[in-house]
Each structure stands twice: as C-alpha cells, then as structure tokens.
Write an enzyme that holds these catalytic residues in place. Sequence first.
Site, short mmCIF file in Angstrom:
data_model
loop_
_atom_site.label_atom_id
_atom_site.label_comp_id
_atom_site.label_asym_id
_atom_site.label_seq_id
_atom_site.Cartn_x
_atom_site.Cartn_y
_atom_site.Cartn_z
N ASN A 317 7.41 -7.02 22.28
CA ASN A 317 8.53 -7.10 23.23
C ASN A 317 8.17 -8.01 24.40
O ASN A 317 8.33 -7.67 25.58
CB ASN A 317 8.91 -5.71 23.73
CG ASN A 317 10.33 -5.65 24.25
OD1 ASN A 317 11.08 -6.63 24.17
ND2 ASN A 317 10.73 -4.51 24.77
N HIS A 353 15.52 1.94 29.97
CA HIS A 353 15.81 2.32 28.59
C HIS A 353 16.84 3.44 28.50
O HIS A 353 17.60 3.50 27.53
CB HIS A 353 14.53 2.76 27.89
CG HIS A 353 13.73 1.63 27.33
ND1 HIS A 353 12.75 0.98 28.05
CD2 HIS A 353 13.77 1.00 26.13
CE1 HIS A 353 12.22 0.02 27.31
NE2 HIS A 353 12.82 0.01 26.16
#
Length: 478
Positions: A317, A353
Amino acid sequence: MDWWFEASRSKGTGIISSLSEVTGSSEAGIRLLLTLLLTYPSAFLHRKFLAKKEAELQHIFFILCGKDAIHSVVCIWVLHLNFLLGIPAVYTVAFQFTFQMFYLLAGYYFTESDTYDIKWTMPHCVLTLRLIGIAFDVYDGTKKPEELSPEQKIRALKQTPSLLEILGHAYFPSSFVVGPQFPIRRYLEYTSRAYSHIFLDENECVRVGIIRGLLAFLYLGLHFLGVLYIPTDHVTTSAFTEKPFYIKLLLIGLWGKLNMSKYLACWLLAEGSCIVSGLAYNGKTPDGKNKWNGTCNIELIPFETATQFSDMIRCFNINTNAWVASYVYKRLKWLKQKMVSHACALLFLAFWHGLHSGYYVTFLNEFIVINVERDFYEMYDRSKWGQKPWRSLWVKVPCIMLKTVWLWCGLSYCVVPFLLFKTWKWVTVYSGVYWYIHIIFILYPLYRGQLKKAMGRMAHKDKDEPAVLNGLAHSHSH
C-alpha cells in the site's frame, strides 16, 4: 462510476448476479471489479483522442468518466470555496483536515455494517486524502524554498488549482475508486502534456500496464479459489477452534494470504490502468529506460519474499503510506518523538479506514510489532549471532524458510481484526490461538535482557551495515 456502488444496495439480476454465484463473491464486489476494468477503456480513449489536447478538455473528460455524487461534490466545493475566500493557507489546511475527515467519519457512522462495505465511502476515503493533500500542497507553495524538504518541493503548488483542475484530479478514473494516491501536481503535469510524447510515441506503457492488470487476475484467482475452501468466517467457527494449535497457526497464515490477495488484485488493476494512461511515468533509469512506477502501490517480489514485518510493510500500500508519511508523520516532527509521531500516524490511518474496532487493533498490532522487531534486529546485528561466520548457506536457507512461515503466520494474525471487523469475531480467533503474538511481543521487555545475553557479546557495528529502519520513520507504514 459511483452508480456501481449505489446499485449495490439492492440485489442485482443478470450477469452480475450470475458472476456473484459462480465466484462466491458479493454483487458489490463484482461491481467493484467491473468498475476497475472499465478504467482501461477510458485510459485508451484519453490516450487516443485527448492526450495532446488542451488541459481543460482533459479535465472535462475525466470528470465525465466519474459521477457527480453529492458527497464528493460537496467536499470538493468546500475546498474550492476555501480558496475563493482567500483564507490564509495555514487555516485552510487546519479546516480542510478537520472537515474532510469529519465528513468521512460521519459517512462511516451512517453506512458501516458488519461486513466490508463497498459503498460511496470507498471512493470517498480516497478523495478525502486527495483534497487534504491539495490544501497542504498550496500551503507549502507559500513557503520559501529553503523551508521545504525535497519531497515538499516536488509537491508544492505556487498557484491555487482551479475548480476544473481539482475536479479532474478527483475524478481521474484510473484512481478514483481504490487509489492510488498521487499529488495534484503530478496530474497537472500529466494534463499539461509535459511528458505525453513519452507514452504516445511508444507502446511500452500499454504493454507494462496490461501485464500489471493480468497479474491482478492471478491474485483474484488465488483469492476466489481459496475462499471456496477457507471462507472468510471459517476462523470464527468451532471447526477451526477445535483444531490443534499448530494447525490453527498455519491455517491463519494461509487464510490471511488468501484474503490479502484481493487487495493486491485491486491495486494491481488500478496501477495497470494508470500505466496505460501514462500517468505512472516516473522519469528514466540511469541507463535511459522509462520508469512506470509512479503510481506503484505494491512491490510484488519484495512483498512475497520478505522475511521481516518492516520489509513487508515498506512495499505494501505504498502510495497511501507515502501520503501518511508526508502529510501526517513528517508534519509532527515538532513533537521530537518518532515513536509518538508513529503512533499518531497509525491512529490517523485507523480513523481513515473506519470505525470498526478491528481497524484500531490492527494498527496497534503494527505499532507493537514494528517497534519490537526493530529493536530485536538492531540487537541481533550487533551480536555474535549476527556476525558473518554464522551466516553460512546451510544455516541461512533454513532460517529464511522459518522466518517466512513465521512472518506470514504473524502478519495474518495481526490483520485478523482488519479482515473480520467486529470485536466478537477477532476476539474469538485470538482466543483460539491464546493471543500468542501479543504475549510474545508485549512481554518482550521482560525477556529482552536474557535474549541479549544468549546472543553473545555485543560487537562493533560495521559502518556499511544497514540499520533496520522503522517503517514509517524512514519509509512508510500501512
């Protein structure tokens, strides 16, 4: 493209429903996959007809490829209005950081369910970082060059971007849904045809981009095949908890790898589309070859061959982690405490998130594991165990194999809360394996002294021996 997400609220029919039944994936997941695949035709259309046209036409094309979802429009207009009112850049940063994150968290609060949600909040979390990044880049553009880091000089904006430029950057189809993140300055250089001759006169980027896209299907196949035999919720069932301890450890390692494959597949598809579009052009190598890694979100070979947590995090990521490192971690250097800055950056990532407890536990796990691992390897490299006579091939190969198994079992353990979300689910799994990773790492200060003594007398560290770097302090953190 948001209509795919809105449509996922109701049960579909036809081809999407059939694909869902065959693959065992949700209809929302199938829509996400089709959305990512549709970015390739848009990249080819832009390349064929618009890449050498005026920037304004390119912005309009990218906007039309997106969708005027009310949530994204509101947040983009708030940023643009900030610029129109001429509010000092430092206050714009503070307001945008607060407003954009609050809007995203409110979206999570009203939409989150017990499963992974593929709704408007998915592309909006990408947009949130993008808009906050623009505010920071405009702020950096008001500073003197000597006040900026080399990275900030590359991203800083001397002129405030127009509404059309912000919209084009926000709705760029290849990165709108799942990223990757990239600064608006890269987008503006791309649409200004600064290097369009590179990707228009050669088909290299098309070949490289298609290869990345095909790699995505390998990981998708691994994921779909794996979940047929080990469903995501299998680790919460009695069939799992009743297995022997060592079987559970290995099964969690395999389960984690199968579930992580879907994230790798999405990133590879998005990256491939960015490469085909030409946006991923990143200059040339010393021997004159084109580099297409400007939007790389996963370095596959280092990721698959890593034997340390920090190495794996560093190549995972990448663009999101680079964003957090640049706009959160490094902006907290005034705290003069790397560990505190690291903790704040991971807490920000958890909020970004969502609101599920699993996100916060996962990033707490990362904080503990990374700091303990860094200390252990620094101690190991200086000890007799870490000296060259001990690094023979006969010792090294078995050690690498054991470290790889340990890494995947440990990593999968750490991401259990991230993949299962709800508290009762990840507590069930952790209880089934007696919280062994937490015990090993949290109790590390108690047995560190004995471990250091067992390794042997400390030796002088070679000047050219690389230090074990903290993932976020010197590179990135997931």
